[in-house]
Design a protein around this motif. Structure first.
Motif, PDB file in Angstrom:
ATOM      1  N   VAL A   1      49.852  47.886 -57.237  1.00  0.00           N
ATOM      2  CA  VAL A   1      49.813  46.846 -56.218  1.00  0.00           C
ATOM      3  C   VAL A   1      50.437  45.564 -56.775  1.00  0.00           C
ATOM      4  CG1 VAL A   1      48.298  45.465 -54.755  1.00  0.00           C
ATOM      5  CG2 VAL A   1      47.730  47.850 -55.228  1.00  0.00           C
TER       6      VAL A   1
ATOM      7  N   THR B   1      47.468  53.721 -57.250  1.00  0.00           N
ATOM      8  CA  THR B   1      48.304  52.843 -56.449  1.00  0.00           C
ATOM      9  C   THR B   1      48.636  51.604 -57.255  1.00  0.00           C
ATOM     10  OG1 THR B   1      47.207  53.601 -54.432  1.00  0.00           O
ATOM     11  CG2 THR B   1      48.455  51.552 -54.287  1.00  0.00           C
TER      12      THR B   1
ATOM     13  N   SER C   1      33.924  51.563 -52.552  1.00  0.00           N
ATOM     14  CA  SER C   1      34.232  52.727 -53.391  1.00  0.00           C
ATOM     15  C   SER C   1      34.482  52.305 -54.833  1.00  0.00           C
ATOM     16  CB  SER C   1      35.491  53.431 -52.877  1.00  0.00           C
ATOM     17  OG  SER C   1      35.293  53.882 -51.571  1.00  0.00           O
TER      18      SER C   1
ATOM     19  N   THR D   1      43.079  45.346 -50.131  1.00  0.00           N
ATOM     20  CA  THR D   1      42.715  45.900 -48.833  1.00  0.00           C
ATOM     21  C   THR D   1      43.964  46.288 -48.044  1.00  0.00           C
ATOM     22  OG1 THR D   1      40.654  44.654 -48.782  1.00  0.00           O
ATOM     23  CG2 THR D   1      41.488  45.442 -46.658  1.00  0.00           C
ATOM     24  N   SER D   2      45.003  45.473 -48.133  1.00  0.00           N
ATOM     25  CA  SER D   2      46.244  45.786 -47.415  1.00  0.00           C
ATOM     26  C   SER D   2      46.938  47.025 -47.984  1.00  0.00           C
ATOM     27  CB  SER D   2      47.195  44.590 -47.436  1.00  0.00           C
ATOM     28  OG  SER D   2      47.785  44.421 -48.715  1.00  0.00           O
ATOM     29  N   HIS D   3      46.506  47.466 -49.169  1.00  0.00           N
ATOM     30  CA  HIS D   3      47.062  48.681 -49.782  1.00  0.00           C
ATOM     31  C   HIS D   3      46.061  49.846 -49.753  1.00  0.00           C
ATOM     32  CE1 HIS D   3      50.074  45.879 -51.306  1.00  0.00           C
ATOM     33  NE2 HIS D   3      50.825  46.940 -51.526  1.00  0.00           N
ATOM     34  N   GLY D   4      45.011  49.716 -48.922  1.00  0.00           N
ATOM     35  CA  GLY D   4      44.099  50.827 -48.723  1.00  0.00           C
ATOM     36  C   GLY D   4      42.832  50.817 -49.561  1.00  0.00           C
ATOM     37  N   TYR D   5      42.602  49.769 -50.340  1.00  0.00           N
ATOM     38  CA  TYR D   5      41.390  49.693 -51.157  1.00  0.00           C
ATOM     39  C   TYR D   5      40.164  49.573 -50.269  1.00  0.00           C
ATOM     40  CZ  TYR D   5      37.917  47.663 -54.347  1.00  0.00           C
ATOM     41  OH  TYR D   5      36.785  47.391 -55.069  1.00  0.00           O
ATOM     42  N   VAL D   6      39.128  50.347 -50.588  1.00  0.00           N
ATOM     43  CA  VAL D   6      37.856  50.291 -49.876  1.00  0.00           C
ATOM     44  C   VAL D   6      36.829  49.681 -50.831  1.00  0.00           C
ATOM     45  CG1 VAL D   6      36.054  51.636 -48.732  1.00  0.00           C
ATOM     46  CG2 VAL D   6      38.458  52.316 -48.518  1.00  0.00           C
TER      47      VAL D   6
END
Length: 147
Positions: A4, A2, A26, A18-23
């Protein structure tokens, strides 16, 4: 993978990721290429404070411009670039001394795995493909692991 978009000097990396799906729990592989020289020291430090919270085993690859070029102590045949990007435009702001990279990383919880000049990078990874890579002695590549 991804990509960003972010302004590292004005936005928090954690919130943007985080707003792009990062956890955060992980492992990740962060690629930060051709960015650091454009950031303020505060932007670098803020980013590395976030990266320092990454899980063990996370990987990071980034490039940087040599500090001796930013300071004007060594031109590496790039006088025009220095006059344009450092003096006139004030675009190149941050650099590192190659001898200090491992300690810089360690101070943020990272271990240096590879530290290559662009000539070494081209010889090892690009030449076997038959391609050519324009390189500059100003920029170096770092590959690190979170410890």
């Amino acid at each position: 993978m991804t990509l960003v978009p972010i302004d590292f000097d004005r936005e928090g990396l954690g919130a943007v990721l985080t707003s792009h799906g990062y956890v955060a729990a992980s492992n990740a592989f962060f690629i930060w290429e051709a960015v650091t020289q454009y950031l303020t020291k505060d932007g670098i430090e803020t980013t590395f404070r976030f990266l320092g919270q990454a899980p063990v085993g996370t990987r990071l690859a980034f490039t940087y411009i040599r500090q001796d070029f930013i300071d004007g102590r060594a031109m590496y045949g790039a006088d025009y670039l220095y006059n344009t990007m450092v003096l006139r435009d004030r675009s190149f702001l941050f650099g590192l001394d190659p001898e200090e990279v491992a300690d810089f990383l360690a101070g943020h919880g990272w271990r240096l795995l590879e530290h290559l000049s662009y000539e070494e990078l081209a010889a090892r990874y690009v030449a076997p493909t038959g391609r050519q890579l324009l390189s500059t002695p100003l920029e170096r590549m770092v590959y690190a692991e979170k410890i």
